[in-house]
Motif scaffolding. Structure first.
Motif, PDB file in Angstrom:
ATOM      1  N   GLU A  31      23.296  37.643  37.730  1.00  0.00           N
ATOM      2  CA  GLU A  31      23.522  36.988  39.019  1.00  0.00           C
ATOM      3  C   GLU A  31      22.523  35.859  39.249  1.00  0.00           C
ATOM      4  O   GLU A  31      22.885  34.802  39.766  1.00  0.00           O
ATOM      5  N   ARG A  55      39.880  41.027  44.369  1.00  0.00           N
ATOM      6  CA  ARG A  55      38.485  40.675  44.086  1.00  0.00           C
ATOM      7  C   ARG A  55      37.588  41.068  45.251  1.00  0.00           C
ATOM      8  O   ARG A  55      36.477  41.568  45.052  1.00  0.00           O
ATOM      9  N   ALA A  59      34.525  43.701  45.246  1.00  0.00           N
ATOM     10  CA  ALA A  59      33.180  43.363  45.736  1.00  0.00           C
ATOM     11  C   ALA A  59      32.697  44.389  46.757  1.00  0.00           C
ATOM     12  O   ALA A  59      31.531  44.803  46.735  1.00  0.00           O
ATOM     13  N   ARG A  62      31.861  47.605  44.878  1.00  0.00           N
ATOM     14  CA  ARG A  62      30.588  47.460  44.165  1.00  0.00           C
ATOM     15  C   ARG A  62      29.414  47.547  45.129  1.00  0.00           C
ATOM     16  O   ARG A  62      28.418  48.220  44.859  1.00  0.00           O
ATOM     17  N   LEU A  74      39.657  45.291  39.766  1.00  0.00           N
ATOM     18  CA  LEU A  74      39.643  44.123  38.886  1.00  0.00           C
ATOM     19  C   LEU A  74      40.615  44.288  37.720  1.00  0.00           C
ATOM     20  O   LEU A  74      41.231  43.298  37.286  1.00  0.00           O
ATOM     21  N   GLN A  89      35.105  37.579  34.241  1.00  0.00           N
ATOM     22  CA  GLN A  89      33.651  37.649  34.358  1.00  0.00           C
ATOM     23  C   GLN A  89      33.224  38.736  35.329  1.00  0.00           C
ATOM     24  O   GLN A  89      32.289  39.490  35.061  1.00  0.00           O
ATOM     25  N   GLU A  90      33.917  38.842  36.452  1.00  0.00           N
ATOM     26  CA  GLU A  90      33.574  39.891  37.413  1.00  0.00           C
ATOM     27  C   GLU A  90      33.772  41.273  36.787  1.00  0.00           C
ATOM     28  O   GLU A  90      32.952  42.177  36.983  1.00  0.00           O
ATOM     29  N   ARG A  91      34.835  41.409  36.004  1.00  0.00           N
ATOM     30  CA  ARG A  91      35.077  42.702  35.335  1.00  0.00           C
ATOM     31  C   ARG A  91      34.007  42.958  34.273  1.00  0.00           C
ATOM     32  O   ARG A  91      33.560  44.097  34.082  1.00  0.00           O
ATOM     33  N   GLU A  93      30.942  42.000  34.455  1.00  0.00           N
ATOM     34  CA  GLU A  93      29.738  42.401  35.179  1.00  0.00           C
ATOM     35  C   GLU A  93      29.813  43.859  35.626  1.00  0.00           C
ATOM     36  O   GLU A  93      28.801  44.569  35.611  1.00  0.00           O
TER      37      GLU A  93
END
Length: 160
Positions: A31, A55, A59, A62, A74, A89-91, A93
């Motif tokens: 991050e 998404r 968030a 998370r 995701l 990318q979020e997945r 992470e």
């Protein structure tokens, strides 16, 4: 007259090995790498509203400490847009947060392959790859990814 053999066990004098960064600490590195400089060019494409909702759900999950629910949301978004670099990318992470380092690297590489080669998202791709490699003891691969992070920043135009 029994002997207590357990008292005769050798005592280790070696210091304990450091545990290394936690998955949450690794994610914080990713991050931080994605931070936006106010002079940097950062283009964000428009997204599908349903994917945006998923998404946002991820968030919130998370933030609540529910990585499994974030991953599920995701994964659903990826069924709708399988090649979306931001969702990939979020997945990645979330996989990093779950200590699934092979999946984190694979998803980050897919995100980079289909996404921008500059900007915050690019840095997050490479930082994820770096952290996944470090977690698996792959120092050379991590160093290579670290170099790539630096190539992702393109300063904006300074006007006078």
């Amino acid at each position: 007259m029994g002997l207590w053999l357990s008292a005769c066990a050798p005592v280790s004098t070696a210091p304990p090995l450091p545990a290394g960064p936690t998955p949450l600490e690794r994610l914080a590195v990713v991050e931080a790498a994605g931070g936006v400089d106010d002079t940097e060019v950062d283009v964000q494409p428009l997204g599908d509203p349903q994917v945006g909702d998923l998404r946002e759900h991820a968030a919130r999950a998370r933030a609540a400490g529910d990585a499994a629910a974030a991953a599920k949301a995701l994964d659903h978004a990826l069924q709708l847009v399988p090649d979306d670099p931001a969702v990939l990318q979020e997945r990645a992470e979330i996989a990093l947060l779950q200590a699934d380092y092979a999946t984190a690297e694979q998803l980050a590489r897919r995100a980079y392959a289909g996404g921008s080669r500059v900007g915050p998202l690019c840095r997050r791709h490479w930082a994820t790859i770096e952290q996944a490699a470090l977690a698996r003891g792959q120092a050379e691969n991590a160093a290579s990814a670290r170099v790539q992070i630096g190539t992702c920043t393109v300063p904006g135009i300074k006007r006078m």
